[in-house]
Design an enzyme around this catalytic site. Structure first.
Site, PDB file in Angstrom:
ATOM      1  N   PRO A  89       0.818  -1.226   0.000  1.00  0.00           N
ATOM      2  CA  PRO A  89       0.000   0.000   0.000  1.00  0.00           C
ATOM      3  C   PRO A  89       0.848   1.272   0.000  1.00  0.00           C
ATOM      4  O   PRO A  89       0.334   2.349  -0.270  1.00  0.00           O
ATOM      5  CB  PRO A  89      -0.837  -0.119   1.285  1.00  0.00           C
ATOM      6  CG  PRO A  89      -0.191  -1.182   2.097  1.00  0.00           C
ATOM      7  CD  PRO A  89       0.539  -2.078   1.164  1.00  0.00           C
ATOM      8  N   GLU A 116       1.223  -8.150   8.561  1.00  0.00           N
ATOM      9  CA  GLU A 116       1.219  -6.677   8.569  1.00  0.00           C
ATOM     10  C   GLU A 116       2.221  -6.103   7.570  1.00  0.00           C
ATOM     11  O   GLU A 116       2.378  -4.893   7.469  1.00  0.00           O
ATOM     12  CB  GLU A 116       1.516  -6.135   9.970  1.00  0.00           C
ATOM     13  CG  GLU A 116       0.668  -6.734  11.093  1.00  0.00           C
ATOM     14  CD  GLU A 116      -0.818  -6.758  10.782  1.00  0.00           C
ATOM     15  OE1 GLU A 116      -1.371  -5.691  10.452  1.00  0.00           O
ATOM     16  OE2 GLU A 116      -1.412  -7.849  10.884  1.00  0.00           O
ATOM     17  N   ARG A 154      -1.343  -8.410 -21.234  1.00  0.00           N
ATOM     18  CA  ARG A 154      -2.152  -8.136 -22.419  1.00  0.00           C
ATOM     19  C   ARG A 154      -1.544  -7.064 -23.317  1.00  0.00           C
ATOM     20  O   ARG A 154      -2.000  -6.880 -24.449  1.00  0.00           O
ATOM     21  CB  ARG A 154      -3.589  -7.773 -22.032  1.00  0.00           C
ATOM     22  CG  ARG A 154      -3.726  -6.504 -21.251  1.00  0.00           C
ATOM     23  CD  ARG A 154      -5.164  -6.232 -20.853  1.00  0.00           C
ATOM     24  NE  ARG A 154      -6.003  -5.890 -21.983  1.00  0.00           N
ATOM     25  CZ  ARG A 154      -5.914  -4.758 -22.669  1.00  0.00           C
ATOM     26  NH1 ARG A 154      -5.015  -3.852 -22.348  1.00  0.00           N
ATOM     27  NH2 ARG A 154      -6.726  -4.520 -23.675  1.00  0.00           N
ATOM     28  N   ASP A 169      -8.142   0.134 -26.817  1.00  0.00           N
ATOM     29  CA  ASP A 169      -8.960   0.193 -25.608  1.00  0.00           C
ATOM     30  C   ASP A 169      -8.907   1.534 -24.897  1.00  0.00           C
ATOM     31  O   ASP A 169      -8.105   2.399 -25.210  1.00  0.00           O
ATOM     32  CB  ASP A 169      -8.654  -0.968 -24.675  1.00  0.00           C
ATOM     33  CG  ASP A 169      -7.191  -1.041 -24.325  1.00  0.00           C
ATOM     34  OD1 ASP A 169      -6.652  -2.137 -24.318  1.00  0.00           O
ATOM     35  OD2 ASP A 169      -6.596   0.024 -24.081  1.00  0.00           O
TER      36      ASP A 169
HETATM   37  C1  4G1 Z   1      -2.304   0.314   5.593  1.00  0.00           C
HETATM   38  C2  4G1 Z   1      -3.589  -2.254  -0.706  1.00  0.00           C
HETATM   39  C3  4G1 Z   1      -2.329  -1.046   5.371  1.00  0.00           C
HETATM   40  C4  4G1 Z   1      -3.042  -3.187   0.180  1.00  0.00           C
HETATM   41  C5  4G1 Z   1      -2.988   1.162   4.708  1.00  0.00           C
HETATM   42  C6  4G1 Z   1      -3.120  -2.123  -1.981  1.00  0.00           C
HETATM   43  C7  4G1 Z   1      -3.678  -0.724   3.419  1.00  0.00           C
HETATM   44  C8  4G1 Z   1      -0.483  -4.462  -2.257  1.00  0.00           C
HETATM   45  C9  4G1 Z   1      -1.491  -3.857  -1.522  1.00  0.00           C
HETATM   46  C10 4G1 Z   1      -3.011  -1.571   4.297  1.00  0.00           C
HETATM   47  C11 4G1 Z   1      -1.986  -4.008  -0.208  1.00  0.00           C
HETATM   48  C12 4G1 Z   1      -3.653   0.629   3.634  1.00  0.00           C
HETATM   49  C13 4G1 Z   1      -2.052  -2.922  -2.377  1.00  0.00           C
HETATM   50  C14 4G1 Z   1      -3.047  -3.023   4.024  1.00  0.00           C
HETATM   51  C15 4G1 Z   1      -1.378  -4.982   0.760  1.00  0.00           C
HETATM   52  C16 4G1 Z   1       0.726  -6.631   3.953  1.00  0.00           C
HETATM   53  C17 4G1 Z   1      -0.198  -7.764   3.580  1.00  0.00           C
HETATM   54  C18 4G1 Z   1       0.156  -5.404   3.402  1.00  0.00           C
HETATM   55  C19 4G1 Z   1      -1.433  -7.156   2.991  1.00  0.00           C
HETATM   56  C20 4G1 Z   1      -1.340  -5.673   3.178  1.00  0.00           C
HETATM   57  C21 4G1 Z   1      -4.378   1.517   2.665  1.00  0.00           C
HETATM   58  C22 4G1 Z   1      -2.143  -5.273   4.410  1.00  0.00           C
HETATM   59  N1  4G1 Z   1      -1.419  -2.963  -3.566  1.00  0.00           N
HETATM   60  N2  4G1 Z   1      -1.848  -4.940   2.037  1.00  0.00           N
HETATM   61  N3  4G1 Z   1      -2.169  -3.832   4.641  1.00  0.00           N
HETATM   62  O1  4G1 Z   1      -3.854  -3.465   3.239  1.00  0.00           O
HETATM   63  O2  4G1 Z   1      -0.492  -5.745   0.427  1.00  0.00           O
HETATM   64  O3  4G1 Z   1      -0.483  -3.883  -3.487  1.00  0.00           O
END
Ligand code: 4G1
Length: 263
Positions: A89, A116, A154, A169
């Site tokens: 994130p 986490e 794609r 597209d």
């Molecule tokens: C703090 C979202 C934590 C989440 C703030 C988009 C989300 C990977 C992504 C999280 C993930 C916000 C993504 C959150 C993601 C470790 C395991 C990170 C899952 C995890 C907004 C959990 N794009 N999220 N934390 O979702 O990996 O790529």
């Protein structure tokens, strides 16, 4: 040919993803190669633990660095020129421009977090790009990796049939797609727009561009604001402006409280 390697503690999540549609065809026709590496295979000890408690305390678990480092090194051995991407994130938000950039790479090693998140030393020493698919909370990076792979795959020449090419597209011309219809002509009382049945290709193209423009204006103004608008498109927007001005002008000529007293 792009080599996609997903690093995950749940490699089975990708089995169905590799097995359908354009992704499957791409693998069969050797336009892409796709594989997963189980991070747990690089964890030590009887229980092959991949997570641990965070230094400094707090709730939740963190992915241990050693299994991740082992998995990334194994992936790089298979694809030495690949870029390593962490789905997080905290990354740059993925869009079609990033997809185009990634489509020029020879390989993508996609690191999927769980719990986490991952030990910060991996981010610093093993990762080329940090990418996010958007602002929401997930349980793991796997769905994000699939989205990246789908959008990048794609774009590879020959992945889509020539008729429905990637240049055709929405995001490549910056507008949303016009409304689409197929048979039957009447469906539960709703008709197909007359012009699409006319066979007049000039009129159909005109209708489609106008339909794309109005849709983008109504549903995604942000896309229109970003877009370099063509002369033809400016003409259409000006026609709408004149039409709207006519409506407003007609209103201003009416004296208040006349007729039915409507507002
Ligand atoms: C703090 C979202 C934590 C989440 C703030 C988009 C989300 C990977 C992504 C999280 C993930 C916000 C993504 C959150 C993601 C470790 C395991 C990170 C899952 C995890 C907004 C959990 N794009 N999220 N934390 O979702 O990996 O790529």
């Amino acid at each position: 040919m792009i080599n996609f390697i997903a690093l995950t503690i749940f490699p089975e999540m990708f089995n169905s993803f590799w097995s359908y549609g354009i992704i499957r065809k791409g693998i069969e026709q050797k336009k892409i190669s796709a594989s997963t590496i189980n991070i747990r295979d690089f964890a030590e000890g009887k229980h092959r633990v991949t997570d641990d408690r965070p230094y400094g305390g707090g709730c939740g678990m963190v992915m241990k660095p050693e299994p991740l480092a082992g998995a990334i090194r194994a992936a790089r051995k298979k694809a030495p020129s690949a870029k390593t991407i962490l789905l997080t994130p905290q990354g740059r938000v993925f869009n079609q421009n990033v997809a185009c950039e990634f489509a020029s790479f020879e390989g993508l090693i996609l690191v999927c977090g769980r719990y986490e998140g991952i030990d910060e030393r991996i981010c610093h020493n093993f990762i080329d790009y940090e990418i996010s698919i958007g602002d929401y909370v997930l349980t793991g990076g796997e769905p994000a990796a699939m989205i990246i792979i789908d959008a990048v795959a794609r774009l590879i020449p020959g992945m889509l049939g020539g008729k429905n090419s990637a240049e055709n597209d929405s995001f490549s011309h910056g507008l949303l797609e016009y409304a689409q219809y197929t048979r039957p002509r009447t469906f539960e009382g709703s008709e197909v727009p007359e012009v699409l049945l006319s066979g007049n290709h000039m009129e159909i193209e005109k209708w489609r561009l106008e339909a794309s423009l109005i849709r983008t204006f109504l549903k995604r103004k942000d896309l229109l604001e970003k877009k370099l608008i063509s002369k033809n498109e400016v003409k259409i927007l000006e026609k709408w402006r004149r039409d709207i001005e006519k409506i407003i002008h007609a209103q201003s000529l009416r004296s208040p409280d006349t007729l039915s007293g409507s507002k």
